[in-house]
Design a protein around this motif. Sequence first.
Motif, PDB file in Angstrom:
ATOM      1  N   GLN A 330     -38.105  69.342  43.055  1.00  0.00           N
ATOM      2  CA  GLN A 330     -37.675  70.390  42.143  1.00  0.00           C
ATOM      3  C   GLN A 330     -36.592  71.225  42.796  1.00  0.00           C
ATOM      4  OE1 GLN A 330     -41.071  72.955  41.580  1.00  0.00           O
ATOM      5  NE2 GLN A 330     -40.626  73.946  43.509  1.00  0.00           N
ATOM      6  N   PHE A 331     -35.949  72.067  41.974  1.00  0.00           N
ATOM      7  CA  PHE A 331     -34.920  72.935  42.526  1.00  0.00           C
ATOM      8  C   PHE A 331     -35.575  74.176  43.104  1.00  0.00           C
ATOM      9  CE2 PHE A 331     -31.858  76.375  42.417  1.00  0.00           C
ATOM     10  CZ  PHE A 331     -30.765  75.776  43.024  1.00  0.00           C
ATOM     11  N   SER A 332     -35.135  74.588  44.273  1.00  0.00           N
ATOM     12  CA  SER A 332     -35.562  75.888  44.786  1.00  0.00           C
ATOM     13  C   SER A 332     -34.326  76.618  45.309  1.00  0.00           C
ATOM     14  CB  SER A 332     -36.613  75.717  45.876  1.00  0.00           C
ATOM     15  OG  SER A 332     -36.163  74.782  46.832  1.00  0.00           O
ATOM     16  N   LYS A 333     -34.426  77.935  45.393  1.00  0.00           N
ATOM     17  CA  LYS A 333     -33.273  78.747  45.772  1.00  0.00           C
ATOM     18  C   LYS A 333     -32.658  78.300  47.096  1.00  0.00           C
ATOM     19  CE  LYS A 333     -34.990  82.998  43.709  1.00  0.00           C
ATOM     20  NZ  LYS A 333     -35.441  84.355  43.980  1.00  0.00           N
ATOM     21  N   GLU A 334     -31.362  78.239  47.133  1.00  0.00           N
ATOM     22  CA  GLU A 334     -30.611  77.961  48.359  1.00  0.00           C
ATOM     23  C   GLU A 334     -31.135  76.745  49.101  1.00  0.00           C
ATOM     24  OE1 GLU A 334     -29.999  81.601  50.555  1.00  0.00           O
ATOM     25  OE2 GLU A 334     -29.995  82.708  48.657  1.00  0.00           O
ATOM     26  N   MET A 335     -31.560  75.750  48.342  1.00  0.00           N
ATOM     27  CA  MET A 335     -32.177  74.587  48.955  1.00  0.00           C
ATOM     28  C   MET A 335     -31.179  73.716  49.709  1.00  0.00           C
ATOM     29  SD  MET A 335     -32.772  72.214  45.582  1.00  0.00           S
ATOM     30  CE  MET A 335     -33.859  71.101  46.459  1.00  0.00           C
ATOM     31  N   THR A 336     -29.884  73.944  49.499  1.00  0.00           N
ATOM     32  CA  THR A 336     -28.904  73.073  50.147  1.00  0.00           C
ATOM     33  C   THR A 336     -28.735  73.420  51.627  1.00  0.00           C
ATOM     34  OG1 THR A 336     -27.208  74.570  49.325  1.00  0.00           O
ATOM     35  CG2 THR A 336     -27.606  72.594  48.055  1.00  0.00           C
ATOM     36  N   GLY A 337     -29.188  74.582  52.013  1.00  0.00           N
ATOM     37  CA  GLY A 337     -29.285  74.925  53.436  1.00  0.00           C
ATOM     38  C   GLY A 337     -28.024  74.725  54.256  1.00  0.00           C
ATOM     39  N   GLY A 338     -26.880  75.042  53.697  1.00  0.00           N
ATOM     40  CA  GLY A 338     -25.648  74.978  54.488  1.00  0.00           C
ATOM     41  C   GLY A 338     -25.082  73.582  54.667  1.00  0.00           C
TER      42      GLY A 338
END
Lengths: 418, 509
Positions: A330-338
């Motif tokens: 699922q999508f979670s906030k700022e999941m792309t982590g830089g």
Amino acid sequence: MSTQVVSAGAARRRERRFALFTLLLGAAVPLLFLRGATGGIATFVLNDARGERFLLPDLVIPVDLTLVLLSAAIVAVGVLQLVRPVGRRAPLAVGAAGGLFVVAVLVWATTGASVSLVALLRGALFASVPIAFGAMAGVLSERAGVINIAIEGQFLAGAFTAAVVASVLGSAWFGLLGGIAAGALIGVMLAGLTIRFQADQIVSGVVLIVLATGVTSFLTSQLLASNTAWNSPVRFIAAPLPLLSDLPLIGSIVFRQTFLVYLMIVMVIVLQFALFRTRWGLRLRSVGEHPAAADTVGIDVLRTRYRAVVLGGMLAGIGGSWFTLEAASQFSKEMTGGRGFIALAAMLVGRYSPVGAMSAALLFGFADSLATTLQRLPVPLPSTLLRATPYVITLLVVAGLVGRLRVPAADGKPYVKQ
Amino acid sequence: MRLELKGVTKRFPGVVANDAIDLTVEAGEVHGLLGENGAGKSTLMNILYGLYRADEGQVLIDGQQVHFSDPGDAIAAGIGMVHQHFMLVPVFTVAENILLGKEPIDRFRRFDRRAAHEEVERLAETFGLPVDPSAVVEDLPVGLQQRVEILKALSRDARLLILDEPTAVLTPQEADGLFASIRGFQAAGRSVIFISHKLREHRDIADRITVLRRGRAVGTVDATAAEPQELAQLMVGRPVDLVVDRSPARPSEPVLTVEGLEVLAADGQRLVDSVDLTVHRGEILAIAGVEGNGQTPLVEAITGLLPIGGGRVLLGEEDLTGRSRKEILRSGVGHIPEDRTMHGLVGSFSVADNLVLNLWDDERFAARRTRRFDEVRSHARRVVKDFDVRTPSIATPASSLSGGNQQKVIVAREFDRPIRVLVAAQPTRGVDVGSIEYIHRQLVAKRDAGVGVLLVSSELDEVIALADRVAVMFRGRLIGPFPTPVAKEALGLMMAGVPAEEAMRGLAA
Ligand SMILES: Nc1ncnc2c1ncn2[C@@H]1O[C@H](COP(=O)(O)OP(=O)(O)OP(=O)(O)O)[C@@H](O)[C@H]1O
Ligand SMILES: [Mg+2]
């Protein structure tokens, strides 16, 4: 003319520094890892867990002997650098030494345990997907002369949209289209700001990252938190390719992957060909190198840049979709982590070429996967430190290689007509 | 094609670059365009080529009015242009550059390299301008790059070719080759607009000459009838001395000594090969040579832009070897670099700031690291007036000055501070006759004031006009110096690699 003039002394000193570093690495291996307790062995599994047609025996190796051999090999590389200068290939030599060092770490960590090499490398390939797509997005737009640091924002927008669309429409394919559209939208905004209004390209990129982070976080807490049906995307499942997946080792690592991994490999080849062999690529690069020259032969500089940036946005959107259609559920906030920034690093290390960028992405993917693997082993290292590995590697690699980069000459410069 | 411009006007902030210009170019004519730096020649040509939009006026081709909104339209109408500043992609090959925008492709939409090379070879043969299609442009000497530019314009089947200062970077032989191609082009009924600051070239190649002065067309004359004096006067608006008067030099003690200087390329090649030379106070030592024979690295090593691979550089008794650029400049070395956009100016800085670029923290212009803007401005106003720099204001960014005026800014900066040695590389490249006269006089005046002048020039006339002693650079080595006068032909032979004795003897016989 671009004849590069150097003082011989400076080059020699640099090489000596490299050699010294290599020797230190070589010495570090026995000092840090040799436990003296002889007889420790490490087991590396070369088969997939799932049934395979050809089974390879496990690789069982004595730890101490292997460490000594690895150390000797690293020292040999260092000595070679000292006695016989390798010139331009010095970074390669250091890279080789670094690679051997990583193997040593892995062997040491595996003492008395077993690690699946297949899982490690398959994980590496899988983790490199967003980085490779993001880096390709950067290559496209910077080859045309527009700096795109908004990749992180395109990832977030892509991941969010892909998750919502794949949940609502119940199809990963539509999710992917949604992700592509979201990446493209940010691309359009970047192009509009930088090409049409000639805003500063770095600032525009930062603004778009902030925008994408804010909007997706806001929507996540306002919309998705109370509405889980909108955040349970149908995902791409592993899709082993017939026949190829039966190849020993390679089959398990490369051909039992998910759709986006295959797409990444295809896209890298297509884009490499398109950029360096086709008319389209020639024109795109001319616009990034010398826009006035392109203009004087009737190439529409602004339109070419616009298209490159938007197309790049679409690629970054695919990279973003990976987060919610393949990596997480699922999508979670700022999941792309830089990772958007790591993608930028991969683009630089890969010298603005798709194949180079993917090689660098593989390196970062490997670091990621290695960190995951090490976390499962009884290693006396804090897991936060392990999780930082990809970023540490990014720093080292960028610091070591970027100095000698050839940037597209008009990268970051708006084109103004009178 | 017959081209007519009627009342073309173009304004830039602070200047009227073109002021109601009328110009007619007949089919099969070579039309010369002459004018001071900043007179508006390039602007007019850029309008004709669709790069700039005119504020007023019309362009007619064969009696029909045309509107070009970008160069693509101009190309389609049969206009080709070789720009004053090269429009080549340095990292592309010759073939890619020539065919950019009209690339041959195969059925996979691939750039068809083989077809491209064949096409370039065919063009090269047709126009007698040989090039290697697979060479990368940035590796080529400027003369060859120029040739690529010309082929690029010709390959688009131009019926009117605009050449904006094509000879500024060519050797005399290359220029002769270019003129032969122009004549061939003309013989096929096509027209050429030719821009140059060299009056002789206009008389050689042009049928008629139009003179621009400060944005206006001030007259069109028949080339055969035009006297150089008369042209110069028309252009500058006052009589111009085309020959420098100078008294014999009175050299005294050595002021710049170079011993066994070497500069090495990254691949170990010797760009400058054990060069020894001595410049005395009160003399001009000129180094002639075809460009690319090591003059650039020699100058850059002496002035601290390149690391020295071996040998020494002395200013008087003081050893400058290994000193920083700033120390070298401050100890009394003036430098006029050959590439003004790269080394001489910061394009986005104002004229005033560029005039103190190497003196900004000098106590005249800065008090304890805080700049004194009033001083900088009054200095700029004075220098701009003294050196007749044509600029809308001292706050104008240097990049929007015409090429020749950019050069004047650099010359003015170096001439206006106390120096013991002046290293001048191609100081009058792209500069109009009025300014050449001025720069030459200033060089001689510096010499007479006891400065040692090292002049590097590929312009033989300039070398002969100014040198007290002359040397030739060939493949990184220095031949000479010889006391002047040395016959121009002998210098020409040495520049082509003929040994000195033979070159001098060949002439005596
Ligand atoms: N892009 C620009 N922006 C502002 N002013 C400009 C621009 N280009 C040219 N000018 C101004 O217009 C005038 C004419 O310049 P132009 O380059 O046409 O001169 P030119 O005759 O070609 O000179 P040169 O012989 O030195 O090349 C100059 O005063 C110059 O400062
Ligand atoms: Mg000009």
